[in-house]
Design an enzyme around this catalytic site. Structure first.
Site, PDB file in Angstrom:
ATOM      1  N   VAL A  12       2.624  -9.707   1.963  1.00 49.42           N
ATOM      2  CA  VAL A  12       2.301  -8.624   2.436  1.00 49.42           C
ATOM      3  C   VAL A  12       2.914  -7.532   3.153  1.00 49.42           C
ATOM      4  O   VAL A  12       3.731  -6.597   2.826  1.00 49.42           O
ATOM      5  CB  VAL A  12       0.725  -8.419   2.738  1.00 49.42           C
ATOM      6  CG1 VAL A  12       0.441  -7.246   3.449  1.00 49.42           C
ATOM      7  CG2 VAL A  12       0.033  -9.133   1.754  1.00 49.42           C
ATOM      8  N   ASP A  31       8.701 -11.650  13.395  1.00 49.94           N
ATOM      9  CA  ASP A  31       7.822 -12.902  13.458  1.00 49.94           C
ATOM     10  C   ASP A  31       7.747 -13.391  13.814  1.00 49.94           C
ATOM     11  O   ASP A  31       9.057 -13.394  14.597  1.00 49.94           O
ATOM     12  CB  ASP A  31       7.702 -13.096  11.640  1.00 49.94           C
ATOM     13  CG  ASP A  31       7.053 -14.099  11.251  1.00 49.94           C
ATOM     14  OD1 ASP A  31       6.265 -13.755   9.869  1.00 49.94           O
ATOM     15  OD2 ASP A  31       7.104 -15.209  11.333  1.00 49.94           O
ATOM     16  N   THR A 121      -6.319  -8.592   4.971  1.00 44.49           N
ATOM     17  CA  THR A 121      -7.601  -8.853   5.103  1.00 44.49           C
ATOM     18  C   THR A 121      -8.088  -9.721   5.846  1.00 44.49           C
ATOM     19  O   THR A 121      -8.069 -10.270   6.168  1.00 44.49           O
ATOM     20  CB  THR A 121      -7.740  -9.539   3.472  1.00 44.49           C
ATOM     21  OG1 THR A 121      -6.961  -9.100   2.520  1.00 44.49           O
ATOM     22  CG2 THR A 121      -8.842  -9.168   3.003  1.00 44.49           C
ATOM     23  N   LYS A 199     -11.643  -3.184   0.265  1.00 46.24           N
ATOM     24  CA  LYS A 199     -10.943  -3.862  -0.447  1.00 46.24           C
ATOM     25  C   LYS A 199     -11.416  -5.703  -0.566  1.00 46.24           C
ATOM     26  O   LYS A 199     -11.767  -6.329  -1.636  1.00 46.24           O
ATOM     27  CB  LYS A 199      -9.772  -4.990   0.783  1.00 46.24           C
ATOM     28  CG  LYS A 199      -8.662  -6.087   0.428  1.00 46.24           C
ATOM     29  CD  LYS A 199      -8.779  -5.686  -0.512  1.00 46.24           C
ATOM     30  CE  LYS A 199      -7.487  -7.226  -0.275  1.00 46.24           C
ATOM     31  NZ  LYS A 199      -6.478  -7.703  -0.448  1.00 46.24           N
ATOM     32  N   ASN A 203     -12.186  -6.806  -5.113  1.00 46.65           N
ATOM     33  CA  ASN A 203     -11.595  -8.216  -5.191  1.00 46.65           C
ATOM     34  C   ASN A 203     -12.914  -9.258  -5.742  1.00 46.65           C
ATOM     35  O   ASN A 203     -12.234  -9.774  -6.704  1.00 46.65           O
ATOM     36  CB  ASN A 203     -10.719  -8.889  -3.697  1.00 46.65           C
ATOM     37  CG  ASN A 203      -9.274  -8.752  -4.084  1.00 46.65           C
ATOM     38  OD1 ASN A 203      -8.470  -7.975  -4.573  1.00 46.65           O
ATOM     39  ND2 ASN A 203      -8.483  -9.195  -3.389  1.00 46.65           N
ATOM     40  N   GLY A 248      -8.497 -16.768 -19.167  1.00 48.45           N
ATOM     41  CA  GLY A 248      -7.267 -17.683 -18.819  1.00 48.45           C
ATOM     42  C   GLY A 248      -8.383 -19.508 -18.144  1.00 48.45           C
ATOM     43  O   GLY A 248      -9.132 -19.759 -18.135  1.00 48.45           O
ATOM     44  N   CYS A 255      -5.382 -14.606  -2.274  1.00 51.21           N
ATOM     45  CA  CYS A 255      -6.575 -13.502  -2.269  1.00 51.21           C
ATOM     46  C   CYS A 255      -8.077 -14.074  -2.688  1.00 51.21           C
ATOM     47  O   CYS A 255      -9.310 -14.122  -2.271  1.00 51.21           O
ATOM     48  CB  CYS A 255      -6.252 -12.634  -3.203  1.00 51.21           C
ATOM     49  SG  CYS A 255      -4.761 -11.679  -1.850  1.00 51.21           S
TER      50      CYS A 255
END
Ligand code: UDX
Length: 416
Positions: A12, A31, A121, A199, A203, A248, A255
């Site tokens: 992300v 980072d 998230t 969010k 999802n 599938g 996520c």
């Protein structure tokens, strides 16, 4: 041009950093991982994501992006995106430690009037926890969830279906929206809690949709109905939409499983019954187990049975194997004694079984060819020559990559 900071350069964060630079902003990405930053300063992406490395090199050549292990360099940033991982805890809730530690580290560096933007998230109302740590009235806390799909993250950044921005005041959310003003899309400007919940709702809705699709496909198989045509007929209803209707071996990734669980936890806490969430998870386990059952029904005892697997990533165009249904299924097959030899265009090694360098190698001496990830390139494999190297020509294509007519022409044993 705005001065943008990004904290955390995972999938992300790096996409956000590169995307922001492509929009013309000046980006500094931070980072704690020294190796990652060194790689990025040498223009190497630490993971595979189509187009990202090329875009990174271009942004570096224009001096629009730089990477650092020194948090102090964020001092000049006017807008800071928090892109830390929020992994799933043992009890199913999201672990906020990385996020909160990062906030703790940078909170005193921030200039007055900095926008601190949560991209990760996070469980609903986490923004309040962040606000408590920051404890500064001159720092504005924004919730701006990402909706990027791995494998097309940079494309999604530039072509979003919508951008959701939650803030305490409309003015704050409008100012953050201006950073994205070069993107033509719909903006949803709302409060922080609603942005965070959006969010999870999105999802979880998608995961529920896929679980339903997988169950319908299973029903079609039993009834001898054509699932492709059934789902096409369903998807042509505008209210349903024709996307996310491909069955599938179950959904996975970093996520969906995490977010569905986290939303279930919020619902529990709020004492709102959301049985669709647990049903979607159960259906997803069933989807994986159905693959195992089909193989056992056809081949019986799997002890010593050689299975050539095509695909390890949780979906095509990524090297990500986190919560990959392919890996879950392989583990279950191994537990039943099967010997696995696998190939994936992006995953080159995995502990516990052989990963080959070329797709052709997984056919050799196999009793079954099992397709688990929907890589388009699998459709180009010259089946007619490779199946001659199999011990028994059984094929189970859980992603419907191969043309059914072609398989029939080759007289393979199709497992479905
Ligand atoms: C998802 C969301 O789509 C994205 O908006 C969010 O921000 C992050 O989570 P991602 O995890 O990259 O993105 O994967 P996605 O493309 O959504 O696929 C998730 C899983 O569903 C994969 O295992 C994929 O193979 C499966 N899938 C997807 C299907 O089985 N059929 C489909 O039709 C679509």
């Amino acid at each position: 041009m705005k001065k943008v900071g990004v904290v955390g350069v995972g999938y992300v964060g790096l996409t956000q950093a590169v995307g922001m630079a492509q929009l013309g902003h000046s980006v500094i990405a931070y980072d704690i991982d020294v190796e990652k930053i060194t790689k990025l300063n040498n223009s190497n992406s630490p993971f595979f994501e189509p187009g990202l490395e090329e875009a990174l090199i271009e942004a570096q050549s224009k001096n629009l992006i730089s990477f650092t292990n020194d948090a102090e360099t964020l001092i000049d940033a006017e807008y800071i995106f928090l892109c830390l991982p929020t992994p799933q805890d043992e009890d199913g809730s999201a672990d906020l430690n990385y996020l909160l530690e990062a906030v703790n580290e940078i909170k005193d560096i921030l200039k007055p009037n900095t926008y601190l933007i949560i991209k990760s998230t996070v469980p609903v109302n986490s923004w309040k926890q962040v606000e408590q740590i920051v404890e500064r009235e001159d720092v504005f806390l924004i919730s701006n969830p990402e909706f990027l799909r791995e494998g097309s993250a940079l494309f999604d950044f530039h072509n979003p279906d919508r951008i959701v921005i939650g803030a305490t005041t409309k003015e704050q959310s409008q100012i953050v929206a201006e950073m994205y003003s070069n993107l033509s899309t719909e903006f949803v400007l709302t409060d922080n809690t609603s942005a965070e919940l959006t969010k999870y709702a999105a999802n979880s809705f998608l995961a529920i949709k896929l679980s339903f699709v997988n169950d319908i496909a299973a029903l079609c198989e039993n009834l001898n109905a054509n699932s492709g045509e059934v789902l096409k007929g369903v998807g042509l209803d505008n209210r349903i939409g024709n996307k996310f209707l491909t069955p599938g071996p179950g959904w996975g990734g970093s996520c969906f499983p995490k977010d569905v669980n986290a939303l279930a936890r919020v619902a529990d806490r709020e004492k709102i019954m959301m049985p669709l969430l647990s049903a979607a998870i159960e259906s997803n386990v069933n989807a994986q187990n159905r693959v195992i059952q089909k193989i056992v029904d056809k081949l019986g005892d799997l002890n010593g049975i050689r299975i050539g697997v095509l695909g390890l990533a949780f979906k095509a165009n990524t090297d990500d194997t986190r919560n990959s249904p392919a890996i879950e299924i392989i583990r279950k097959l191994q537990a039943l004694g099967a010997v696995i030899s696998a190939y994936d265009p992006a995953v080159k090694a995995f502990e516990g079984f052989e990963v080959k360098n070329d797709a052709s190698e997984v056919f050799i001496d196999a009793d079954l060819l099992l397709v688990l990830t929907e890589w388009a390139e699998f459709a180009q494999i010259e089946l007619s020559s490779h199946i001659q190297n199999m011990r028994v020509v059984n094929i189970l294509d859980t992603r419907n990559i191969f043309e059914l007519d072609e398989l029939k022409k080759l007289k393979v044993n199709i497992i479905n």
